[in-house]
Write a protein that holds these residues in place. Structure first.
Motif, PDB file in Angstrom:
ATOM      1  N   UNK A 107       0.833  -1.206   0.000  1.00  0.00           N
ATOM      2  CA  UNK A 107       0.000   0.000   0.000  1.00  0.00           C
ATOM      3  C   UNK A 107       0.871   1.260   0.000  1.00  0.00           C
ATOM      4  N   UNK A 108       1.853   1.317   0.887  1.00  0.00           N
ATOM      5  CA  UNK A 108       2.699   2.506   0.957  1.00  0.00           C
ATOM      6  C   UNK A 108       3.610   2.631  -0.265  1.00  0.00           C
ATOM      7  N   UNK A 109       3.986   1.516  -0.873  1.00  0.00           N
ATOM      8  CA  UNK A 109       4.720   1.576  -2.140  1.00  0.00           C
ATOM      9  C   UNK A 109       3.848   2.236  -3.208  1.00  0.00           C
ATOM     10  N   UNK A 110       2.584   1.861  -3.250  1.00  0.00           N
ATOM     11  CA  UNK A 110       1.661   2.464  -4.224  1.00  0.00           C
ATOM     12  C   UNK A 110       1.478   3.953  -3.967  1.00  0.00           C
ATOM     13  N   UNK A 111       1.372   4.343  -2.707  1.00  0.00           N
ATOM     14  CA  UNK A 111       1.242   5.771  -2.373  1.00  0.00           C
ATOM     15  C   UNK A 111       2.449   6.537  -2.904  1.00  0.00           C
ATOM     16  N   UNK A 112       3.653   5.992  -2.673  1.00  0.00           N
ATOM     17  CA  UNK A 112       4.856   6.678  -3.165  1.00  0.00           C
ATOM     18  C   UNK A 112       4.908   6.683  -4.683  1.00  0.00           C
ATOM     19  N   UNK A 113       4.586   5.550  -5.333  1.00  0.00           N
ATOM     20  CA  UNK A 113       4.596   5.502  -6.790  1.00  0.00           C
ATOM     21  C   UNK A 113       3.646   6.522  -7.403  1.00  0.00           C
TER      22      UNK A 113
END
Length: 171
Positions: A107-113
């Motif tokens: 989830x946090x990877x997606x937020x950063x991406x």
């Protein structure tokens, strides 16, 4: 049917592990390089994203709200983002590689991406988003071959102790 395969199948868990390790390595090394380089500075990137926002075919700013966030919050607090970005990238990578709190890490990877995309950086973000969505959709199965096998049952047990009337906690 595909969602069931993704979320429950052991073969899927093995495939997800490979995807998770690849994506985790990408995030871990990106964060590590920023942490070990002697000081990451986000202000230059933020100024560039504000000065050259993503524009549509008619010349209008596509992500005006995000540009406003960058201009009025992120840039004045760049010192905070100098820590959050490299540490976040490193911890997301570590979580994905270890298979620990995998869905949270995805989830946090997606937020950063998505943040990088809205700031105008394409790079490997679309591929990373695709892999992140697959891992997030797989839920617990993405971390089955990893520490989630130990951590998630422990968390579920702790939550059920706090909420004795609650009998089912979904993955």
């Amino acid at each position: 049917m595909f969602n069931q395969f993704l979320r429950e199948n052991k073969i899927s868990a093995a495939i997800l592990t490979v995807l998770r390790l690849y994506l985790g390595y990408e995030w871990l090394t990106a964060g590590y390089h920023k942490l070990s380089s002697g000081g990451f500075e986000a202000a230059g990137f933020l100024k560039g994203a504000i000065a050259n926002p993503v524009k549509g075919p008619d010349g209008s700013i596509v992500y005006a709200t995000y540009v406003g966030f960058l201009k009025h919050f992120a840039l004045p607090n760049a010192h905070l983002f100098n820590t959050i970005i490299p540490l976040g990238e490193f911890l997301v990578g570590l979580g994905l590689i270890l298979g620990c709190l995998t869905t949270a890490a995805a989830f946090f990877a997606l937020v950063m991406n998505f943040s990088y995309l809205m700031a105008g950086t394409v790079s490997s973000n679309p591929l990373d988003i695709l892999l992140g969505v697959i891992i997030l959709a797989a839920g617990y199965n993405a971390g089955r071959i990893g520490l989630d096998r130990l951590v998630i049952p422990f968390i579920r047990k702790m939550i059920s102790k706090e909420n004795p009337g609650r009998t089912k906690i979904s993955a």
